[in-house]
Design a protein around this motif. Structure first.
Motif, short mmCIF file in Angstrom:
data_model
loop_
_atom_site.label_atom_id
_atom_site.label_comp_id
_atom_site.label_asym_id
_atom_site.label_seq_id
_atom_site.Cartn_x
_atom_site.Cartn_y
_atom_site.Cartn_z
N GLY A 120 5.88 -49.94 2.18
CA GLY A 120 5.42 -50.27 0.85
C GLY A 120 5.42 -49.04 -0.04
N THR A 121 5.04 -49.20 -1.29
CA THR A 121 5.06 -48.11 -2.25
C THR A 121 3.80 -47.25 -2.22
N TYR A 127 -1.86 -44.09 1.28
CA TYR A 127 -1.78 -44.97 2.44
C TYR A 127 -0.57 -45.89 2.28
N PHE A 128 0.27 -45.89 3.30
CA PHE A 128 1.47 -46.72 3.27
C PHE A 128 1.39 -47.78 4.35
N LEU A 154 -7.74 -51.90 1.55
CA LEU A 154 -6.43 -51.75 0.93
C LEU A 154 -5.57 -52.95 1.33
N SER A 155 -4.89 -53.52 0.37
CA SER A 155 -4.14 -54.73 0.66
C SER A 155 -2.67 -54.46 0.91
N GLN A 214 -0.93 -40.39 4.30
CA GLN A 214 -0.28 -39.15 3.89
C GLN A 214 -1.25 -38.33 3.05
N PRO A 215 -1.91 -37.35 3.65
CA PRO A 215 -2.83 -36.49 2.90
C PRO A 215 -2.04 -35.52 2.02
N PRO A 216 -2.73 -34.74 1.21
CA PRO A 216 -2.02 -33.79 0.33
C PRO A 216 -1.09 -32.84 1.08
#
Lengths: 116, 115
Positions: B106-107, B90-91, B21-22, B39-41
């Motif tokens: 990030g978004t 993922y943030f 992931l970038s 952040q899982p469900p």
């Protein structure tokens, strides 16, 4: 408690009503944050409390939003006259003292607010 | 002002495979921290990995590792041997050194691990 606790988990309200969201941080954590997470968006900073210092309110989107932290522990985020665009998940996080080298945030599970 | 950019809104990976992931960021600071949060469900964000900018060695936590390129202001997350439980948002996040209130997120990237 063992972690950051937020209530309610879900809240549905009608447009124009006031809502209160509660956050109970990890015991001993002096820093407390509120973030807003809208669908498809990142985390939007709302407000930050650190010990007895004046809170950083720079992220509050309007004067309908306010927050307080009583006794350096529990915090309440209040949204007055709710609007549909307020619908989001409101996340609370706490962190140890500012001088902590880790910078890690400990998050609650969030409060999902839906304004009809 | 600091900005954090995640250019991949959604990604998928086969179970047991590797995915990257970038994340890029923009800052004039020299001392700072970078983080990846998951952040899982269930919605609860948890810290995956942390990198101090003054450390040249890339951080590693079990199956998670980062590729930190300070000059390029890049901070990618590699997940090896992907597991179904890795499915989450993922943030990437940035924090200036010793300023606990200045986190920038990030978004997010939505990762799905396919069985």
């Amino acid at each position: 408690g063992a972690g950051v606790s937020q209530s309610p988990s879900n809240k549905v309200t009608e447009k124009g009503k006031d809502v209160e969201l509660r956050c109970d941080p990890i015991s001993g954590h002096t820093a407390l944050y509120w973030y807003r997470q809208s669908l498809g968006q990142g985390l939007e900073f709302l407000i930050y409390f650190q010990g007895n210092s004046a809170p950083d309110k720079s992220g509050l989107p309007s004067d309908r939003f306010s927050a307080e932290r009583t006794g350096g522990s529990v915090s309440t985020l209040t949204i007055q006259r709710t609007q549909q665009e307020d619908s989001a998940v409101y996340l609370c996080a706490s962190s140890p003292v500012l001088s902590s080298p880790t910078g890690e945030l400990f998050f609650g599970e969030g409060s999902r607010l839906t304004v009809l | 002002a600091q900005t954090v950019t995640q250019s991949q809104p959604e990604m998928s990976v086969q179970e047991a495979e590797t995915v990257t992931l970038s994340c890029t960021y923009d800052t004039s600071e020299n001392n700072y921290y970078l983080f990846w949060y998951k952040q899982p469900p269930s919605r609860q964000m948890i810290l995956v990995i942390r990198q101090e900018a003054y450390k040249q060695q890339n951080a590693t936590e079990n199956r998670f590792s980062v590729n930190f390129q300070k000059a390029a202001k890049s901070f990618s997350l590699k997940i090896s041997d992907s597991q179904l439980g890795d499915t989450a948002m993922y943030f990437c996040a940035f924090m200036k050194h010793n300023t606990g209130n200045q986190f920038y997120f990030g978004t997010g990237t939505s990762l799905t691990v396919i069985p």
